[in-house]
Every structure is written in structure tokens, then in C-alpha cells.
Design a protein around this motif. Structure first.
Motif, mmCIF file in Angstrom:
data_model
loop_
_atom_site.group_PDB
_atom_site.id
_atom_site.type_symbol
_atom_site.label_atom_id
_atom_site.label_comp_id
_atom_site.label_asym_id
_atom_site.label_seq_id
_atom_site.Cartn_x
_atom_site.Cartn_y
_atom_site.Cartn_z
ATOM 1 N N UNK A 134 -15.852 2.752 -22.369
ATOM 2 C CA UNK A 134 -16.330 1.800 -23.372
ATOM 3 C C UNK A 134 -15.176 1.332 -24.247
ATOM 4 N N UNK A 135 -14.132 2.159 -24.403
ATOM 5 C CA UNK A 135 -12.938 1.683 -25.122
ATOM 6 C C UNK A 135 -12.256 0.589 -24.306
ATOM 7 N N UNK B 246 -23.836 15.769 -12.943
ATOM 8 C CA UNK B 246 -23.743 17.231 -12.840
ATOM 9 C C UNK B 246 -22.844 17.804 -13.932
ATOM 10 N N UNK B 247 -22.247 16.922 -14.738
ATOM 11 C CA UNK B 247 -21.306 17.404 -15.747
ATOM 12 C C UNK B 247 -21.414 16.538 -17.003
ATOM 13 N N UNK B 248 -22.326 16.928 -17.904
ATOM 14 C CA UNK B 248 -22.594 16.111 -19.091
ATOM 15 C C UNK B 248 -21.378 15.974 -19.994
ATOM 16 N N UNK B 249 -20.619 17.045 -20.045
ATOM 17 C CA UNK B 249 -19.418 17.052 -20.888
ATOM 18 C C UNK B 249 -18.475 15.923 -20.447
ATOM 19 N N UNK B 250 -18.198 15.910 -19.133
ATOM 20 C CA UNK B 250 -17.306 14.899 -18.570
ATOM 21 C C UNK B 250 -17.934 13.504 -18.708
ATOM 22 N N UNK C 182 -21.643 11.867 -9.730
ATOM 23 C CA UNK C 182 -21.008 13.144 -10.034
ATOM 24 C C UNK C 182 -21.202 13.508 -11.507
ATOM 25 N N UNK D 262 -13.886 -2.615 -24.663
ATOM 26 C CA UNK D 262 -13.681 -3.258 -25.965
ATOM 27 C C UNK D 262 -12.385 -4.075 -25.997
ATOM 28 N N UNK D 263 -11.414 -3.678 -25.169
ATOM 29 C CA UNK D 263 -10.124 -4.396 -25.173
ATOM 30 C C UNK D 263 -10.334 -5.817 -24.645
ATOM 31 N N UNK E 248 -17.189 12.033 -22.008
ATOM 32 C CA UNK E 248 -15.772 11.655 -22.091
ATOM 33 C C UNK E 248 -15.519 10.352 -21.322
ATOM 34 N N UNK F 18 -14.302 6.671 -22.724
ATOM 35 C CA UNK F 18 -13.059 6.005 -22.312
ATOM 36 C C UNK F 18 -13.361 4.616 -21.740
#
Lengths: 220, 247, 331
Positions: free
Chosen positions: A64-65, A51-55, A48, A68-69, A58, A62
């Protein structure tokens, strides 16, 4: 602590083979279930996101954060939260943590794999009259398959390691050997646990590499 | 605003709201109380954690980058093949298993923890150093040789700047993993934030859990961002442009 | 001057990449090494700056055998251009171009002046490109920078390994022209590898045609085209070799060999310069642009006129007579 000899190791192994086998099975169940659920979430999401590079940016940030934990810290954060529903310790928090950690490799590789399909191939698929769904199933997913499998492999190896730590929050598995070995000062038990879990990770790596190769188109 | 941007914005808002809800819930339930009640102990743990990471991490950097350079010299091509495979294999071994293995041979204590963390950090840096140097185009090296650069000059002027991105990425991965693994060092008597986390688990004390887990997570995320920044500063501008053009 | 004396390169004890090659390149001469892939031309080139070891024989550079020279120092005195330009992506254009002067320890001022001069020579604005990076440049620009870099320390000798090979035909053509202009100004001794006979004919003072590590013919382009020594050469240069050779002669050459007719104002005529290439003349005549072409010298004096017959006669003299053994050029 006494120095371990091969004989100690083999003795322990044969005397406790049933228990080791059970722990291994628990470990595989935990990791296997987590990976299956992760694939069911991560692959469609990754598709999905194409189809939405912006998302996409984001979601990748998230995940990748989350990646990191440190795993023990994620358990530490989840226990109080899940205690609210009475599931602070045990299988469920371990499963959720493993699923969370698997998202980055699986989503990222699915997304990249499908994005990287040669535009000419995509054009050709369109040109011969494939619908978007047909193109996805017949062209894009097969082309992205090696990369998706690589993501699954990374996630699996990661999960086997984190699954070992999950023993400390009562999820069972091979980490229990290490856990109990340390608290009983049983050096042999610690080493057997460490070696068996390492072997499990290495075997998983080799098997998944083999599968990954099977999915790689010939001549590619 | 189009639909895609809107969805992305909603996801971002959910993420941040979730974080805010978590922190306000934690604060209102006094979950950070240990940090404020025992600041001495907190900073002690932070100090221990940082020492574990800094010592094992810098030793790993100082060993694996020169080793990577060494292994990519033409004379050692054959050894390099083995080194890369061992590095690949070694990285599949779980962090807890490495701690347990080291403990099995060295017993309990800070030294054993340092050795385990060091061993765990060497491989990603080594692997990325080798990959980074090997990714330098053979043509570029040929041109450099043809113009009369010595091997040392080729290393410093061509190979290392071009490998910088990959090397720093390796260091970043290694340090982030190191911070996480150092939280397990408590198990073999190494101290650090693991002390509060495992105490919390054993005593079912949520306040210790959160007070240990949240700072160590923030430390890992901070180091990750610090090194992303360094990647930007230390990688030559021309290479950043080249990367952008590719992606 | 570069002398190749019985030079051989043998790989793995048996594969002869270069087989007993001998020839001389005079100072200021532009020599093209041409041949099919695998003929050893690149190996031969790379032996000059010792990127390849010499198995047998010797190469003498300005009176000194390569073996006596320090590898690093001698390479810095030889310009080197490769096909994929080999610019360093981590360095700005100025750093790239000035890398050898930098290694040689030139001071800042001298380096800057040299950079400005070189950039003007290759037709790029120095200040516009100084701080940019290879990745921001087009293929043609990158290749020009590659040439500038090779010229940076003003080396007497240049080695060029298919420098324009990766460019599209229009850009390649333009860079060839530009480089010929540059060569007129700098007058370097050049060894240039190409697989393209047209490029070789256009650029070279001399062509060394290689096959299987051996030199098939080493001659002026006109000789190679008009008097191929053997079947391989004649096949390599192509069936249209005589047509190709017309680009090597000007009207002046024709005038000296077969003369012109008195010019005739009655017919359909067109005026041309004396230095126009015969290839263009031939094309104009075949195009039916005119029946007669009136030749003018550089002062605008009419020298006479020519038709297709003149060209035919000229080529007969050039090709046939010399084939009978009256060759002027003999190496």
C-alpha cells in the motif's frame, strides 16, 4: 490552440488509424503482460499469506506504500536504478512499475477472498475428507474468484492509466499521442490520445466486470 | 519466535534495508544535490505543488460532500443512481487523459491544471460520501424518525457520523491521487515537482529525477498517513469498535 | 387514550394493509397487536407515530386527531422501540438513552438523574454503561437500553414493534418478565406488536388479533383463548388454547368459581400459595408430585385442598358456560 470539432476528430482518426491502432496494441501488450505476471505473482502470494497473518499485514503495508507513490515519481526513482543495468528508459521500467502497482489490489483481494470463505463451508470440505490442496482448488479459490477478479480489474484499469504515463519514459502506447500532441501543440492529437485511452479503460472495465460476474456463483 | 513471525520480520528487514541502500546510494551519487544547491527552486516547486493540491482538493471536498448529501436525500434517489454510475465510470478514466482533455479545451496553464485536478478528485469523495450515507442502517433512521428527530437532526447526528469513516477514506484517496496527478501538471504548464521529474527524463539527469520524485512520494505517503490518523481521531469511538468487531 | 376510528391504509391505490380498523386503547392499558406476517399489525402501529400516513379514517390521541398534531413534537412524546433495537452505533449508551431529552432541551443535571433512574429501572448499572457503546453490549442488554431510551422523556404512550423478537428464548422470557415489572411501575399506555400468541397472552391486558388488515377479535387474553370468535382465531391461538389459558388464572380464581374441598391430611399432599397460576398447579398434579394440593393464603392460613377434578370443573365453567352466551366481557 484552436477548438476541436467532431469533424477534426474524425478526420484525424481516419487519417491516422494505423498509427492509433499500433499504439493501442502496444498499450494492450504492455498492460496485458504486466497483468499476467502480476497474477502469477500476486495470487499465489495472496494464498500463501492466508497461512501467515503476520506476514500478510507486513506485505499489505508495503504494497500500500508502493501504491501511494505517484506513478511518475516511481518512474523517476526507477530510471536511475535501472540505468545501472542499462535499462533506464523503455519497456522494462514501465513493465516493472505496472507489476508493482498491481500487487496491492491483487494480493489484497486474493487474501481477503480466501480468508472470507465461510468457515462452515471449510469445515464441510474437511468433513467430507478433502485434502488441503483439494480444498484450496475446489472450495476456496472458486469462492474467492469474484473478489480476485475484482482485484484484477482494479489493477488493469490502474495499469491502463499508468501505461499512458509510461509513454514519457519511452514505453510507447497511447500516451505517445498525448506526449507528441503536447510537444507539437497539436490539440487534436492530444484529445484523440486522451479519448482513445479513456475508451480503452472503460471497455476493459466493462469486459472485466462481465468476466467477474461469470465467476460469481449463481445464487450467491 | 515462531516461523511465521520470523518470515515477516525478514521481509520487513529486507524492505528497510532496501530503503536504506537506496538512500545511501542516492546520497553518495549526489542525487539530492539539486535540493541543496537550489533550495529556492525546490521550495518554489513544493509551494506550487501544495497550492495545486490544496486548492483543487479543498474545492473538491467542498463540492462533493454537499453534493453527496444532496443526492442521498429521498427526493433525489433517481438522480443518485445515475450519479453513482457516472462516478464509477469517471474513475476509470486515466489521470493523464483528464489532464489532456482539460488542456484540449482550456489550453495550458495553472488554471487548466487546477480544473483537471479538481475533476479528478471530485469522484472518489462523491462516491464515498454516497456509499457512507447509504450504508447507514434503515432501522436506525427509522428509530430516529420515530423518536421525533427532524431530517436535519438525522443527517447531523446519525447519517454523517456513521458515514465519517467512508467520507474521510474518500478524501484520503482523492488527495493521494491528486498529489500524484499534480506531478503531471507540468505537462500542461501547471508547475510543481513534475518540473524536475520531467526535466530529469528529458535531460537524462538522474539528480533532477530523484530530487523531484522522492519528495513528491514522501508528500503522498505523509498525506496518506495524516488522513489515516484523522480517520482514527474523527470517526466516533463507537463506530471504530463496531468496525473492529466486524473485521 | 388512543382511539382508532375506521382507520385504513392503502398502498399503491389498491393494496389494503389496514382495513377499516376501529378500537380504543384506554390509558395505562397494555394492548398487543398480534397476527401472522403481513396482517398489517406493524403498519397499524407505525400509523400512530405517523411513520405511515393514514389513508382513511382517523386516530385520536388524548382527544386530538393526529392530523392536528405536529409530527415531530408528537413523536417526542411517544416512546418507540423496534425489533433490531435501533441504537445509534456512533453514540455512547448515555447519549443514546438521552437523545429525546437532549432534543427537548433538558439540562445536564436533569438528564443525568433521569439516566441513572432509567438504568436502575432496567437493571443495568448506570456508571458501568454510561460511556460504553452499543457494540460492546449483548443483544439482551441492547434491547433493555432500547426500552430505557423509549422511556427517557417519560412519554405517556409507548409503541413497541416486536421488541423482544430477535432474542433467544431464555433472554426473551427474562426481558418479558422484567418489562412487565417495569410496566407495573411506570403504567404506560402501550401498543405492542408481536407475532407470538404466547407472548401476547403473557404480556397483554388485551389482544387485538389481526388478519389481512382487519381485526378478528379484540379482547382480554382469556376471552381470546377460551372463546375464539371464529375459526381463524381458534386456529391462530392453537389447539392447546385451553391449556394456554390456565396460565391466566390463579388458584384464587378457581376458589371463587368452584370452591375448594376441605383439606385432608391423610393423602399425599403439598402446600401451595393462593396466587399460584393454574398452569403450574396442573403441571404439579400431572407430575404426580401430590394427589392433593393444600391452598394457603398470604398469611399462611390453610383454605382447603384441590385436585385435578377441581381444575376440570373450573375450566368447564370458564369455557363452556361462557360459550353459551353468558360472556362477561363484551366489547
Amino acid at each position: 490552440m484552436e477548438v476541436l470539432t467532431i469533424t477534426d476528430f474524425l478526420n484525424y482518426f481516419t487519417n491516422n488509424s494505423e498509427q492509433i491502432f499500433d499504439y493501442t496494441l502496444e498499450h494492450i501488450q504492455l498492460v496485458g503482460l504486466a497483468i499476467i505476471i502480476s497474477i502469477l505473482i500476486g495470487v499465489p502470494l495472496g494464498i500463501y499469506l492466508t497461512t501467515n497473518d503476520e506476514l500478510a499485514s507486513t506485505v499489505l503495508q508495503i504494497t500500500s506504500i508502493i501504491m501511494t507513490i505517484p506513478s511518475i515519481a516511481l518512474f523517476g526513482i526507477m530510471i536511475p536504478i535501472l540505468s545501472i543495468i542499462g535499462q533506464g528508459i523503455g519497456f522494462l521500467p514501465a513493465l516493472i512499475a505496472l507489476i508493482l502497482y498491481s500487487q496491492l489490489p491483487i494480493i489484497r483481494n486474493t487474501y481477503t477472498g480466501i480468508k472470507d470463505v465461510d468457515p462452515n463451508i471449510r469445515d464441510a470440505a474437511q468433513g467430507i475428507g478433502m485434502t488441503t490442496v483439494q480444498r484450496l482448488w475446489k472450495v476456496e479459490i472458486p469462492n474467492a474468484m469474484p473478489l480476485i477478479m475484482a482485484g484484477v480489474r482494479t489493477a488493469t484499469i490502474l495499469n491502463i492509466g499508468i501505461g499512458a504515463i509510461a509513454a514519457y519514459i519511452g514505453a510507447g502506447g497511447l500516451g505517445s499521442l498525448i506526449n507528441q500532441g503536447i510537444s507539437r501543440s497539436n490539440n487534436t492529437m492530444v484529445l484523440v490520445g486522451a479519448i482513445v485511452v479513456s475508451i480503452l479503460a472503460i471497455i476493459a472495465d466493462l469486459v472485466l466486470k462481465y468476466i467477474q460476474k461469470k465467476f460469481t456463483p449463481k445464487g450467491g | 519466535m515462531n516461523r511465521n513471525k520470523l518470515i515477516s520480520l525478514i521481509v520487513k528487514i529486507i524492505f528497510w534495508v532496501g530503503l536504506i541502500v537506496f538512500f545511501s546510494w542516492a546520497f553518495s551519487n549526489d542525487m539530492f544535490l539539486p535540493i541543496f544547491e537550489e533550495p529556492g527552486a525546490f521550495f518554489n516547486l513544493l509551494g506550487e505543488h501544495l497550492i495545486l493540491v490544496l486548492i483543487s482538493g479543498s474545492l473538491a471536498i467542498l463540492t462533493s460532500i454537499p453534493l453527496g448529501i444532496f443526492l442521498t436525500r429521498p427526493r433525489f434517489r433517481k438522480v443518485e443512481f445515475f450519479a453513482v454510475n457516472i462516478a464509477n465510470l469517471g474513475q476509470t478514466i486515466p489521470s493523464l487523459a483528464i489532464l489532456a482533455l482539460v488542456m484540449g479545451f482550456m489550453g495550458i496553464g495553472m488554471e487548466a491544471a487546477l480544473v483537471a485536478l479538481f475533476a479528478y478528485s471530485v469522484l472518489p469523495i462523491l462516491q464515498n460520501t454516497i456509499a457512507g450515507i447509504n450504508s447507514v442502517d434503515e432501522d436506525k433512521k427509522d428509530a430516529a424518525r420515530g423518536m421525533g428527530l427532524t431530517n436535519t437532526q438525522i443527517l447531523w447526528r446519525i447519517e454523517l457520523p456513521n458515514a465519517a469513516y467512508s467520507i474521510i477514506a474518500g478524501v484520503r484517496t482523492a488527495l493521494v491521487m491528486n498529489i500524484g496527478t499534480a506531478a503531471l501538471a507540468y505537462l500542461i504548464g501547471g508547475g510543481g515537482f513534475g518540473v524536475w521529474i520531467f526535466t530529469g527524463i528529458q535531460l537524462f539527469d538522474n539528480a533532477y529525477l530523484i530530487s523531484g520524485a522522492v519528495p513528491v512520494s514522501m508528500l503522498a505517503i505523509a498525506v496518506d498517513y495524516l488522513f489515516r490518523g484523522m480517520q482514527f481521531v474523527l470517526v466516533p469511538k463507537g463506530l471504530r469498535l463496531a468496525r473492529q468487531a466486524v473485521s | 387514550m388512543i382511539q382508532f376510528n375506521d382507520v385504513s391504509k392503502i398502498y399503491n391505490g389498491s393494496v389494503k394493509a389496514v382495513d377499516n380498523v376501529s378500537f380504543d386503547v384506554q390509558d395505562g392499558e397494555f394492548v398487543i397487536l398480534v397476527g401472522p406476517s403481513g396482517c398489517g399489525k406493524t403498519t397499524l402501529l407505525r400509523m400512530v407515530n405517523q411513520l405511515e400516513d393514514i389513508t382513511d379514517g382517523e386516530i385520536i390521541l388524548n382527544g386530538k386527531s393526529l392530523k392536528e398534531l405536529n409530527k415531530i413534537e408528537m413523536r417526542r412524546k411517544i416512546g418507540y422501540v423496534i425489533q433490531s433495537n435501533g441504537l445509534f452505533p456512533n453514540m455512547s449508551i448515555e447519549k443514546n438513552v438521552m437523545i429525546v431529552p437532549d432534543l427537548l432541551g433538558w439540562d445536564r443535571k436533569k438528564r443525568q438523574d433521569r439516566f441513572n433512574h432509567l438504568m436502575e429501572l432496567i437493571g443495568l448499572h448506570p456508571d458501568e454503561f454510561r460511556k460504553r457503546y452499543p457494540h460492546e453490549l449483548s443483544g439482551g442488554q441492547q434491547q433493555r437500553i432500547g426500552v430505557a431510551r423509549a422511556l427517557a422523556a417519560d412519554p405517556p404512550v409507548m409503541l413497541m414493534d416486536e421488541p423482544f423478537g430477535a432474542l433467544d428464548p431464555i433472554i426473551r422470557n427474562r426481558l418479558q418478565e422484567e418489562f412487565l415489572q417495569i410496566q407495573k411501575e411506570v403504567n404506560k399506555t402501550i401498543l405492542f406488536v408481536s407475532h407470538d400468541i404466547d407472548e401476547a397472552v403473557k404480556m397483554g391486558d388485551k389482544i387485538a388479533l389481526l388478519r389481512d388488515g382487519q381485526i378478528m377479535q379484540y379482547d382480554r387474553p382469556a376471552e381470546i383463548l377460551n372463546h375464539p370468535k371464529n375459526d381463524f382465531v381458534s386456529e391462530f391461538v392453537g389447539q392447546d388454547r385451553v391449556l394456554k389459558s390456565t396460565s391466566l388464572y390463579s388458584v384464587k380464581d378457581l376458589e371463587q368459581t368452584v370452591g375448594l374441598s376441605p383439606h385432608d391430611d391423610s393423602a399425599r399432599i403439598k402446600t401451595i400459595k393462593e396466587n399460584t397460576s393454574l398452569r403450574i398447579i396442573l403441571s404439579m398434579l400431572l407430575n404426580q408430585e401430590a394427589d392433593h394440593l393444600v391452598v394457603e393464603d398470604s398469611h399462611g392460613n390453610k383454605k382447603g385442598s384441590l385436585t385435578l377434578d377441581h381444575i376440570e370443573k373450573f375450566l368447564q365453567v370458564e369455557v363452556r358456560e361462557k360459550n353459551d352466551g353468558v360472556s362477561l366481557q363484551h366489547e
